[in-house]
Design a protein around this motif. Structure first.
Motif, mmCIF file in Angstrom:
data_model
loop_
_atom_site.group_PDB
_atom_site.id
_atom_site.type_symbol
_atom_site.label_atom_id
_atom_site.label_comp_id
_atom_site.label_asym_id
_atom_site.label_seq_id
_atom_site.Cartn_x
_atom_site.Cartn_y
_atom_site.Cartn_z
ATOM 1 N N GLU A 1 -1.869 5.479 -9.704
ATOM 2 C CA GLU A 1 -0.780 5.212 -10.642
ATOM 3 C C GLU A 1 0.234 6.354 -10.706
ATOM 4 N N SER A 2 -0.219 7.587 -10.488
ATOM 5 C CA SER A 2 0.697 8.728 -10.572
ATOM 6 C C SER A 2 1.027 9.289 -9.189
ATOM 7 N N MET A 3 0.681 8.554 -8.153
ATOM 8 C CA MET A 3 0.886 9.026 -6.792
ATOM 9 C C MET A 3 2.372 9.081 -6.451
ATOM 10 N N ASP A 4 2.795 10.184 -5.815
ATOM 11 C CA ASP A 4 4.179 10.349 -5.392
ATOM 12 C C ASP A 4 4.441 9.771 -4.002
ATOM 13 N N ALA A 5 3.376 9.383 -3.303
ATOM 14 C CA ALA A 5 3.529 8.865 -1.937
ATOM 15 C C ALA A 5 4.391 7.612 -1.940
ATOM 16 N N TYR A 6 5.010 7.347 -0.801
ATOM 17 C CA TYR A 6 5.884 6.181 -0.677
ATOM 18 C C TYR A 6 5.061 4.907 -0.563
ATOM 19 N N LYS A 7 5.562 3.840 -1.178
ATOM 20 C CA LYS A 7 4.906 2.535 -1.107
ATOM 21 C C LYS A 7 5.537 1.726 0.018
ATOM 22 N N THR A 8 4.774 0.799 0.528
ATOM 23 C CA THR A 8 5.259 -0.056 1.610
ATOM 24 C C THR A 8 6.256 -1.100 1.110
ATOM 25 N N THR A 9 6.450 -1.198 -0.180
ATOM 26 C CA THR A 9 7.396 -2.173 -0.722
ATOM 27 C C THR A 9 8.854 -1.731 -0.556
ATOM 28 N N ASP A 10 9.071 -0.467 -0.226
ATOM 29 C CA ASP A 10 10.427 0.068 -0.096
ATOM 30 C C ASP A 10 10.627 0.737 1.255
ATOM 31 N N LYS A 11 11.818 0.554 1.822
ATOM 32 C CA LYS A 11 12.203 1.314 3.014
ATOM 33 C C LYS A 11 12.542 2.729 2.562
ATOM 34 N N GLN A 12 12.213 3.696 3.394
ATOM 35 C CA GLN A 12 12.538 5.089 3.087
ATOM 36 C C GLN A 12 13.230 5.713 4.293
ATOM 37 N N THR A 13 14.266 6.486 4.052
ATOM 38 C CA THR A 13 14.945 7.195 5.126
ATOM 39 C C THR A 13 14.596 8.667 5.020
ATOM 40 N N LEU A 14 14.050 9.197 6.106
ATOM 41 C CA LEU A 14 13.633 10.596 6.173
ATOM 42 C C LEU A 14 14.574 11.363 7.085
ATOM 43 N N VAL B 1 5.878 15.954 5.858
ATOM 44 C CA VAL B 1 7.246 15.534 5.541
ATOM 45 C C VAL B 1 7.307 14.819 4.193
ATOM 46 N N THR B 2 6.370 13.929 3.944
ATOM 47 C CA THR B 2 6.383 13.126 2.717
ATOM 48 C C THR B 2 5.152 13.468 1.871
ATOM 49 N N PRO B 3 5.140 13.044 0.608
ATOM 50 C CA PRO B 3 3.964 13.294 -0.235
ATOM 51 C C PRO B 3 2.710 12.624 0.334
ATOM 52 N N SER B 4 1.568 13.218 0.062
ATOM 53 C CA SER B 4 0.290 12.738 0.577
ATOM 54 C C SER B 4 -0.149 11.438 -0.103
ATOM 55 N N ILE B 5 -0.843 10.613 0.669
ATOM 56 C CA ILE B 5 -1.428 9.389 0.105
ATOM 57 C C ILE B 5 -2.828 9.650 -0.444
ATOM 58 N N TYR B 6 -3.339 10.847 -0.271
ATOM 59 C CA TYR B 6 -4.717 11.147 -0.641
ATOM 60 C C TYR B 6 -4.817 11.838 -1.988
ATOM 61 N N ASN B 7 -4.196 11.271 -3.016
ATOM 62 C CA ASN B 7 -4.342 11.750 -4.388
ATOM 63 C C ASN B 7 -5.374 10.893 -5.081
ATOM 64 N N SER B 8 -5.928 11.392 -6.150
ATOM 65 C CA SER B 8 -7.011 10.665 -6.808
ATOM 66 C C SER B 8 -6.529 9.528 -7.706
ATOM 67 N N ASP B 9 -5.311 9.585 -8.190
ATOM 68 C CA ASP B 9 -4.835 8.570 -9.122
ATOM 69 C C ASP B 9 -3.675 7.781 -8.524
ATOM 70 N N SER C 1 0.852 -1.179 0.000
ATOM 71 C CA SER C 1 0.000 0.000 0.000
ATOM 72 C C SER C 1 0.893 1.235 0.000
ATOM 73 N N TRP C 2 0.333 2.378 0.371
ATOM 74 C CA TRP C 2 1.077 3.629 0.451
ATOM 75 C C TRP C 2 1.035 4.161 1.865
ATOM 76 N N TRP C 3 1.993 5.026 2.199
ATOM 77 C CA TRP C 3 2.032 5.633 3.527
ATOM 78 C C TRP C 3 2.587 7.051 3.423
ATOM 79 N N GLN C 4 2.392 7.802 4.495
ATOM 80 C CA GLN C 4 2.927 9.155 4.550
ATOM 81 C C GLN C 4 3.218 9.556 5.988
ATOM 82 N N VAL C 5 4.061 10.554 6.134
ATOM 83 C CA VAL C 5 4.260 11.271 7.383
ATOM 84 C C VAL C 5 3.848 12.698 7.042
#
Length: 149
Positions: free
Chosen positions: A74-87, A64-72, A57-61
């Motif tokens: 496929e073009s969402m900039d939010a981070y996916k749970t498939t990857d670790k992210q360092t903030l 700090v990070t891009p929002s998960i509440y976009n309408s599309d 799925s997607w997540w956000q802080v």
């Protein structure tokens, strides 16, 4: 400010005292404007690891990070749970947000993650620089909530 010659010494002393007072006020004002101590402005590398979540799925802080509440999705900039992210996070309070599970956490002055012990079943990494998210729901064990409506 000019002082008459007949009272010059007293006037000079008062003028000096006034300058010292104004200088102290300006120094205090400048100190207040300088901002928080360096410990509060230092950014720490905090890794968010939600890779065990299935399906992904997607997540956000927020803030700090891009929002998960976009309408599309496929073009969402939010981070996916498939990857670790360092903030890069400063000490303070934050919130991990996904579509089904969100919780508050904080970063302390030493750059370590803190969160409520009631989240231990779903969240790990307390006292480290990695926030481990292991659940997609508040009650992952399928049991009943501890409260009644």
């Amino acid at each position: 400010m000019m002082c008459p010659k007949s009272i010059g010494a007293k006037c000079g002393f008062n003028l000096l005292l006034l300058c010292l007072l104004l200088g102290s006020v300006l120094l205090c004002y400048a100190s207040a404007e300088a901002g928080p101590p360096a410990a509060y402005t230092t950014e720490h590398p905090i890794t968010i690891d939600a890779t065990v979540l299935d399906p992904p799925s997607w997540w956000q802080v927020p803030g700090v990070t891009p929002s998960i509440y976009n309408s599309d999705p496929e073009s969402m900039d939010a981070y996916k749970t498939t990857d670790k992210q360092t903030l890069a996070l400063r000490p303070g309070k934050y919130k991990f947000v996904s579509f089904t599970f969100d919780f508050p956490f904080s970063v302390n002055l030493e750059g370590k993650v803190e969160f409520a012990s009631s989240l231990d079943q779903c969240v790990g990494g307390r006292g480290t620089q990695t926030l481990l998210v292991r659940c997609k729901r508040t009650y992952p064990y399928g049991g009943e909530p501890d409260y009644k409506y």
